[in-house]
Design an enzyme around this catalytic site. Structure first.
Site, PDB file in Angstrom:
ATOM      1  N   TYR A 170      17.938  29.950   3.531  1.00 21.28           N
ATOM      2  CA  TYR A 170      16.863  30.728   4.158  1.00 21.28           C
ATOM      3  C   TYR A 170      17.215  31.067   5.606  1.00 21.28           C
ATOM      4  O   TYR A 170      17.645  30.196   6.367  1.00 21.28           O
ATOM      5  CB  TYR A 170      15.549  29.960   4.135  1.00 21.28           C
ATOM      6  CG  TYR A 170      14.918  29.895   2.772  1.00 21.28           C
ATOM      7  CD1 TYR A 170      14.461  31.061   2.144  1.00 21.28           C
ATOM      8  CD2 TYR A 170      14.768  28.682   2.119  1.00 21.28           C
ATOM      9  CE1 TYR A 170      13.879  31.007   0.889  1.00 21.28           C
ATOM     10  CE2 TYR A 170      14.183  28.614   0.866  1.00 21.28           C
ATOM     11  CZ  TYR A 170      13.742  29.782   0.256  1.00 21.28           C
ATOM     12  OH  TYR A 170      13.172  29.723  -0.988  1.00 21.28           O
ATOM     13  N   LYS A 184       0.834  -1.216   0.000  1.00 25.28           N
ATOM     14  CA  LYS A 184       0.000   0.000   0.000  1.00 25.28           C
ATOM     15  C   LYS A 184       0.864   1.259   0.000  1.00 25.28           C
ATOM     16  O   LYS A 184       2.052   1.201   0.347  1.00 25.28           O
ATOM     17  CB  LYS A 184      -0.928  -0.012   1.211  1.00 25.28           C
ATOM     18  CG  LYS A 184      -0.211   0.109   2.553  1.00 25.28           C
ATOM     19  CD  LYS A 184      -1.175  -0.129   3.718  1.00 25.28           C
ATOM     20  CE  LYS A 184      -0.451  -0.024   5.047  1.00 25.28           C
ATOM     21  NZ  LYS A 184      -1.271  -0.486   6.175  1.00 25.28           N
TER      22      LYS A 184
END
Ligand SMILES: *Cc1c(COP(=O)(O)O)cnc(C)c1O
Length: 342
Positions: free
Chosen positions: A251, A33
């Protein structure tokens, strides 16, 4: 371009261990899955098929359509049942009595049974009406299963849920006979349930997810298992520069060079499903190097100028660092990353 490598020898090693424990290849349903826990659904399905596994579980019909033709049976775990046609080798997991009512005659299903997790499944006192409905509507009941709430923890929960399932199994077998329904498969164990058990007992198979990929969250007090991680994540160098003493990178300028240094940018970021680091606690690469500054959406920085760098080949340290479980570290990796079998 950033890429993922999948180690086939490690996968087969894990499968050897799980199949030996379960009692054969036919006793393992491989849980693929969520894009095979981030590893890549189609590529993992073909490796698992090549190994000789014939049953898989996936998340939804969309995943089933991509790979079910390779297998004898594909169990869809979390699809809302609809009247849509599904191929005969695909069965739906049914999580409540109400959802049975949506199925068309001839649909294949496995009924989930609530033995104490209270997340999904019919109750023991709904079994009779469920089986009667199956017989009356002409549905194809392939199996009945339950899921453990604490298979990986040192507690008695696992044992009472197992006992509850055993008693329901006996009751269900009698009802199947009475209703002249054919025998069905019973399954309960996930990876942790199988690994901590001596055998599957009278269960028909185990549903193994995380252990295929080389991990367990089982308490080390319960046991140590020789599983080998299958996936490694690699970044490729985008650019290199010299950071002068006192210059800051990325950043917020969180990282400041204490001396002139060579620094490179690599093409993996949180947009690729890697957990974003804030620059205060660096991530350690497999070669021991530490990330510098904050992670951006599509890149991060590292000292030196190597062409490629391996961010991780074992998700456990990252899981600890980001206060999560190994499942989440691997499952989040973007499906668009290139996958290479090694
Ligand atoms: C995901 C899942 C599994 C596999 O669990 P692992 O802990 O990864 O082995 C088994 N059964 C069900 C119902 C699941 O949803």
């Amino acid at each position: 371009m950033a890429f993922i490598t999948l180690n086939k020898a490690h996968l087969f090693h894990n499968l050897d261990l799980l199949c030996a424990k379960a009692g054969g290849k036919h006793k393992v349903m491989a849980v693929l899955k969520d894009n095979a826990y981030g590893h890549g659904l189609e590529i993992m399905a073909s490796l698992i098929h090549a190994y000789g596994i014939r049953k898989i579980a996936v998340k939804n019909l969309q995943e089933a359509r991509l790979v079910s033709s390779l297998f004898d049976e594909t169990l869809v775990l979390v699809e809302h049942p609809t009247c849509k046609e599904v191929p005969s080798n695909v069965s739906l997991a049914i999580h409540s009595y109400e959802s049975l009512l949506c199925l068309e005659r001839g649909s294949s299903l496995h009924v989930a049974l609530d033995t104490g997790m209270h997340r999904n499944g019919i109750k023991e006192d709904e079994i009779e009406k469920t089986l009667e409905y199956v017989a009356h509507k002409g549905l194809v009941l392939k199996g009945m299963f339950t899921h453990f709430r604490s298979a990986d923890e040192l507690s008695s929960d696992f044992f009472w849920q197992r006992r509850a399932f055993e008693s329901v199994k006996a009751k269900t077998k009698l009802l199947l006979d009475t209703l002249r329904l054919p025998p069905i498969a019973f399954h309960a164990c996930n990876s942790a349930g199988l690994l901590r058990s001596h055998s599957l007992g009278s269960d028909d198979f185990a549903r193994c997810g995380i252990s295929l990929y080389g991990y367990t969250t089982l308490s080390p007090l319960i046991g140590h298992y020789d599983l080998l991680p299958v996936l490694s994540l690699w970044g490729e160098r985008l650019s290199t520069r010299v950071l002068k003493k006192g210059e800051r990178v990325g950043y917020g300028g969180v990282y400041e060079a204490s001396h002139d240094e060579v620094i490179s940018t690599y093409d993996v970021g949180y947009g690729d499903g890697f957990f974003r680091f804030d620059g205060h606690e660096p991530v350690v690469m497999t070669n021991g190097q530490k990330s510098k500054g904050k992670m951006s959406m599509d890149s991060f920085c590292l000292g030196g100028e190597a062409d490629e760098v391996c961010l991780f080949n074992d998700a456990n340290a990252l899981a600890q660092q980001f206060k999560t479980i190994n499942y989440e570290i691997i499952t989040k990796l973007s499906p668009s990353l290139k996958r290479i079998v090694i």
